[in-house]
Scaffold this motif. Structure first.
Motif, PDB file in Angstrom:
ATOM      1  N   LEU A  94      74.887  70.487  29.491  1.00 31.60           N
ATOM      2  CA  LEU A  94      75.862  71.210  30.306  1.00 31.60           C
ATOM      3  C   LEU A  94      75.189  71.842  31.518  1.00 31.60           C
ATOM      4  O   LEU A  94      75.693  71.773  32.640  1.00 31.60           O
ATOM      5  CB  LEU A  94      76.547  72.290  29.464  1.00 31.60           C
ATOM      6  CG  LEU A  94      77.560  71.824  28.423  1.00 31.60           C
ATOM      7  CD1 LEU A  94      77.954  72.992  27.522  1.00 31.60           C
ATOM      8  CD2 LEU A  94      78.802  71.232  29.098  1.00 31.60           C
ATOM      9  N   GLN A  95      74.047  72.465  31.295  1.00 32.81           N
ATOM     10  CA  GLN A  95      73.328  73.124  32.389  1.00 32.81           C
ATOM     11  C   GLN A  95      72.866  72.113  33.429  1.00 32.81           C
ATOM     12  O   GLN A  95      72.802  72.430  34.628  1.00 32.81           O
ATOM     13  CB  GLN A  95      72.127  73.884  31.830  1.00 32.81           C
ATOM     14  CG  GLN A  95      71.392  74.728  32.860  1.00 32.81           C
ATOM     15  CD  GLN A  95      70.187  75.426  32.265  1.00 32.81           C
ATOM     16  OE1 GLN A  95      69.278  74.784  31.746  1.00 32.81           O
ATOM     17  NE2 GLN A  95      70.169  76.751  32.333  1.00 32.81           N
ATOM     18  N   SER A  96      72.587  70.891  32.981  1.00 34.80           N
ATOM     19  CA  SER A  96      72.103  69.844  33.879  1.00 34.80           C
ATOM     20  C   SER A  96      73.234  69.130  34.607  1.00 34.80           C
ATOM     21  O   SER A  96      72.971  68.270  35.454  1.00 34.80           O
ATOM     22  CB  SER A  96      71.277  68.820  33.088  1.00 34.80           C
ATOM     23  OG  SER A  96      70.185  69.434  32.451  1.00 34.80           O
ATOM     24  N   GLY A  97      74.465  69.434  34.252  1.00 35.40           N
ATOM     25  CA  GLY A  97      75.602  68.787  34.890  1.00 35.40           C
ATOM     26  C   GLY A  97      75.949  67.435  34.313  1.00 35.40           C
ATOM     27  O   GLY A  97      76.730  66.675  34.920  1.00 35.40           O
ATOM     28  N   ALA A  98      75.417  67.109  33.144  1.00 33.84           N
ATOM     29  CA  ALA A  98      75.720  65.817  32.518  1.00 33.84           C
ATOM     30  C   ALA A  98      77.147  65.789  31.981  1.00 33.84           C
ATOM     31  O   ALA A  98      77.713  66.830  31.623  1.00 33.84           O
ATOM     32  CB  ALA A  98      74.736  65.541  31.385  1.00 33.84           C
ATOM     33  N   GLU A  99      77.722  64.607  31.937  1.00 34.39           N
ATOM     34  CA  GLU A  99      79.066  64.433  31.386  1.00 34.39           C
ATOM     35  C   GLU A  99      79.057  63.744  30.032  1.00 34.39           C
ATOM     36  O   GLU A  99      80.012  63.888  29.266  1.00 34.39           O
ATOM     37  CB  GLU A  99      79.919  63.624  32.362  1.00 34.39           C
ATOM     38  CG  GLU A  99      80.139  64.317  33.708  1.00 34.39           C
ATOM     39  CD  GLU A  99      80.991  63.490  34.654  1.00 34.39           C
ATOM     40  OE1 GLU A  99      81.325  62.328  34.309  1.00 34.39           O
ATOM     41  OE2 GLU A  99      81.324  63.999  35.739  1.00 34.39           O
ATOM     42  N   THR A 100      77.963  63.016  29.732  1.00 29.67           N
ATOM     43  CA  THR A 100      77.890  62.256  28.491  1.00 29.67           C
ATOM     44  C   THR A 100      76.540  62.460  27.828  1.00 29.67           C
ATOM     45  O   THR A 100      75.492  62.282  28.472  1.00 29.67           O
ATOM     46  CB  THR A 100      78.083  60.750  28.749  1.00 29.67           C
ATOM     47  OG1 THR A 100      79.341  60.541  29.391  1.00 29.67           O
ATOM     48  CG2 THR A 100      78.036  59.952  27.449  1.00 29.67           C
ATOM     49  N   VAL A 101      76.557  62.855  26.563  1.00 26.12           N
ATOM     50  CA  VAL A 101      75.329  62.908  25.768  1.00 26.12           C
ATOM     51  C   VAL A 101      75.278  61.684  24.873  1.00 26.12           C
ATOM     52  O   VAL A 101      76.313  61.111  24.512  1.00 26.12           O
ATOM     53  CB  VAL A 101      75.243  64.195  24.922  1.00 26.12           C
ATOM     54  CG1 VAL A 101      75.059  65.404  25.813  1.00 26.12           C
ATOM     55  CG2 VAL A 101      76.468  64.359  24.040  1.00 26.12           C
ATOM     56  N   ALA A 102      74.074  61.274  24.504  1.00 22.97           N
ATOM     57  CA  ALA A 102      73.931  60.039  23.725  1.00 22.97           C
ATOM     58  C   ALA A 102      72.737  60.129  22.807  1.00 22.97           C
ATOM     59  O   ALA A 102      71.783  60.875  23.057  1.00 22.97           O
ATOM     60  CB  ALA A 102      73.779  58.834  24.659  1.00 22.97           C
ATOM     61  N   ALA A 103      72.795  59.344  21.737  1.00 19.68           N
ATOM     62  CA  ALA A 103      71.697  59.291  20.775  1.00 19.68           C
ATOM     63  C   ALA A 103      71.648  57.924  20.131  1.00 19.68           C
ATOM     64  O   ALA A 103      72.676  57.250  19.981  1.00 19.68           O
ATOM     65  CB  ALA A 103      71.868  60.358  19.690  1.00 19.68           C
ATOM     66  N   ALA A 104      70.466  57.494  19.754  1.00 18.65           N
ATOM     67  CA  ALA A 104      70.288  56.334  18.886  1.00 18.65           C
ATOM     68  C   ALA A 104      70.212  56.862  17.466  1.00 18.65           C
ATOM     69  O   ALA A 104      69.280  57.584  17.112  1.00 18.65           O
ATOM     70  CB  ALA A 104      69.018  55.571  19.256  1.00 18.65           C
ATOM     71  N   SER A 105      71.212  56.540  16.656  1.00 19.38           N
ATOM     72  CA  SER A 105      71.282  57.132  15.317  1.00 19.38           C
ATOM     73  C   SER A 105      72.131  56.268  14.411  1.00 19.38           C
ATOM     74  O   SER A 105      73.083  55.626  14.854  1.00 19.38           O
ATOM     75  CB  SER A 105      71.892  58.541  15.391  1.00 19.38           C
ATOM     76  OG  SER A 105      72.140  59.063  14.105  1.00 19.38           O
ATOM     77  N   SER A 106      71.786  56.299  13.140  1.00 24.41           N
ATOM     78  CA  SER A 106      72.622  55.656  12.126  1.00 24.41           C
ATOM     79  C   SER A 106      73.122  56.664  11.104  1.00 24.41           C
ATOM     80  O   SER A 106      73.536  56.283  10.013  1.00 24.41           O
ATOM     81  CB  SER A 106      71.836  54.540  11.414  1.00 24.41           C
ATOM     82  OG  SER A 106      71.577  53.482  12.298  1.00 24.41           O
ATOM     83  N   GLY A 107      73.093  57.957  11.448  1.00 27.57           N
ATOM     84  CA  GLY A 107      73.513  58.921  10.446  1.00 27.57           C
ATOM     85  C   GLY A 107      73.655  60.329  10.950  1.00 27.57           C
ATOM     86  O   GLY A 107      74.435  60.617  11.857  1.00 27.57           O
ATOM     87  N   ASN A 108      72.866  61.230  10.347  1.00 24.24           N
ATOM     88  CA  ASN A 108      73.049  62.666  10.560  1.00 24.24           C
ATOM     89  C   ASN A 108      72.991  63.094  12.017  1.00 24.24           C
ATOM     90  O   ASN A 108      73.787  63.927  12.459  1.00 24.24           O
ATOM     91  CB  ASN A 108      71.979  63.442   9.776  1.00 24.24           C
ATOM     92  CG  ASN A 108      72.161  63.346   8.288  1.00 24.24           C
ATOM     93  OD1 ASN A 108      73.278  63.341   7.801  1.00 24.24           O
ATOM     94  ND2 ASN A 108      71.060  63.263   7.559  1.00 24.24           N
ATOM     95  N   ALA A 109      72.044  62.552  12.770  1.00 27.15           N
ATOM     96  CA  ALA A 109      71.893  62.962  14.162  1.00 27.15           C
ATOM     97  C   ALA A 109      73.129  62.604  14.971  1.00 27.15           C
ATOM     98  O   ALA A 109      73.569  63.385  15.833  1.00 27.15           O
ATOM     99  CB  ALA A 109      70.652  62.326  14.779  1.00 27.15           C
ATOM    100  N   GLY A 110      73.710  61.437  14.704  1.00 28.60           N
ATOM    101  CA  GLY A 110      74.899  61.022  15.422  1.00 28.60           C
ATOM    102  C   GLY A 110      76.096  61.897  15.115  1.00 28.60           C
ATOM    103  O   GLY A 110      76.852  62.290  16.018  1.00 28.60           O
ATOM    104  N   VAL A 111      76.290  62.214  13.840  1.00 32.72           N
ATOM    105  CA  VAL A 111      77.401  63.081  13.443  1.00 32.72           C
ATOM    106  C   VAL A 111      77.247  64.455  14.090  1.00 32.72           C
ATOM    107  O   VAL A 111      78.201  65.025  14.641  1.00 32.72           O
ATOM    108  CB  VAL A 111      77.476  63.215  11.913  1.00 32.72           C
ATOM    109  CG1 VAL A 111      78.551  64.222  11.512  1.00 32.72           C
ATOM    110  CG2 VAL A 111      77.751  61.862  11.275  1.00 32.72           C
TER     111      VAL A 111
END
Length: 364
Positions: A94-111
């Protein structure tokens, strides 16, 4: 200020990738407010942290240590320690002005990232594989995040790397090989676990902490938190922090192997799987005089059942591995009979289920 998602640029140019860390020049002299020890003390929260620390004296007597506690990170809002990271990743985005966050995940981190992105009003993309657990998939989709399936874990990282470098996504997780830790602002959030243990244990400090480990974000965060407590003059001695892994990766690197190598192995402990080692894993262990221990699948299944049926804790298999790891550490004499031990139960077992192989939009 750059966020250095690929770690130290000088180290990267020398093909010696290493994470960068947030350095606090002035630390408070008390822990009246844990937020004062963190980069974003007042950002929105879902109620993560302050998880229970449960004494398990019967299990301590069974294993042969003086005292044993379980830090139940399954009590976090989405059921895992990842919430400590997601809160700060989203705030930094949010502070950086991003609109989309993303992760490579198959579980807990994604949720977890999907939940915190939803609270903040950010779009979220989780790049996973077709074998994703259906319970995790449903949780991510319920939070409104987009799921993309790559055919291999390595392909997940490439998809993430391409979009991050193009400026489209703000990343929560690593995406380079050799690997570094996750988003440095997110990893810094794990320091709070050390602060909570200090407050919960009081003068009855622990001597050893056992942590399920893949790329060592949590391991490093706990170690760094304790080093900060020592720097602030609140503790004299550091606890030893031990990494539990499903096959020899960190163990090999500690024995002299190049940490940049690939360390292949197969295990049912998928949440702490992967063939890479990060420099932060070695740094965390060195800073606290810890070690790494390899556990096998079958005894871990046994300990998972024992924790659930005898003690009431149903942990994810990779989390239950801390008990198996402790047994081995005691058997080999690394952890002594006078030890006061904390097991970090990183996530609950409620999302464990069979693999799922259909229905996610493909990126290949």
């Amino acid at each position: 200020m750059a966020d250095y998602f690929e770690g130290c640029p000088i180290c990267l140019d020398q093909n010696m990738p290493a994470s960068l860390a947030i350095d606090y020049q002035d630390l408070p002299r008390s822990l009246e407010r844990v937020g004062d020890w963190q980069a974003y003390p007042d950002c929105p929260t879902l109620g993560e942290g302050n998880t229970p620390l449960v004494r398990m004296q019967g299990l301590a007597n069974e294993i042969g240590v003086h005292a044993l506690h379980l830090k139940n990170e399954g009590a976090n809002p989405t059921g895992s320690h990842k919430d400590r990271m997601s809160r700060f990743v989203v705030q930094r985005a949010l502070q950086s002005g991003a609109e989309t966050v993303a992760a490579a995940s198959s579980g807990n981190a994604g949720v977890s990232l999907a939940a915190y992105a939803a609270q903040a009003g950010l779009d979220c993309v989780i790049v996973t594989t077709p074998a994703m657990n259906p319970n995790w998939r449903r949780a991510i989709e319920m939070h409104g995040a987009t799921l993309l399936a790559a055919q291999t874990p390595q392909r997940r990282w490439q998809v993430l790397a391409d979009r991050v470098r193009a400026g489209d996504w703000y990343p929560a997780t690593n995406f380079i090989v050799p690997a570094v830790g996750s988003n440095p602002f997110g990893v810094d959030g794990y320091r709070s676990l050390a602060f909570e243990l200090f407050l919960q244990l009081g003068t009855y400090a622990c001597t050893d902490i056992i942590v399920p480990t893949s790329r060592a974000d949590l391991l490093w965060g706990i170690a760094r938190g304790y080093c900060d407590l020592q720097k602030a003059g609140l503790i004299d001695e550091l606890p030893r922090i031990h990494a539990v892994e499903p096959f020899a990766r960190i163990s090999n690197a500690l024995a002299g192997a190049d940490y940049r190598d690939h360390f292949e192995g197969h295990s049912a402990l998928t949440s702490i799987g992967g063939s890479t080692v990060t420099y932060q894993a070695l740094d965390a262990i060195a800073s606290c005089g810890g070690s790494a221990v390899v556990v096998e699948d079958e005894p871990t299944y046994d300990d998972q059942r024992r924790l659930a049926r005898r003690y009431g804790f149903y942990l994810e298999l990779s989390s239950a591995a801390v008990l198996t790891g402790l047994r081995k550490l005691v058997a080999q004499g690394t952890v002594g009979r006078d030890a006061r031990v904390v097991l970090v139960g990183t996530s609950s077992g409620g999302c464990e289920y069979r693999a799922f192989s259909q229905g996610i939009a493909s990126v290949d």
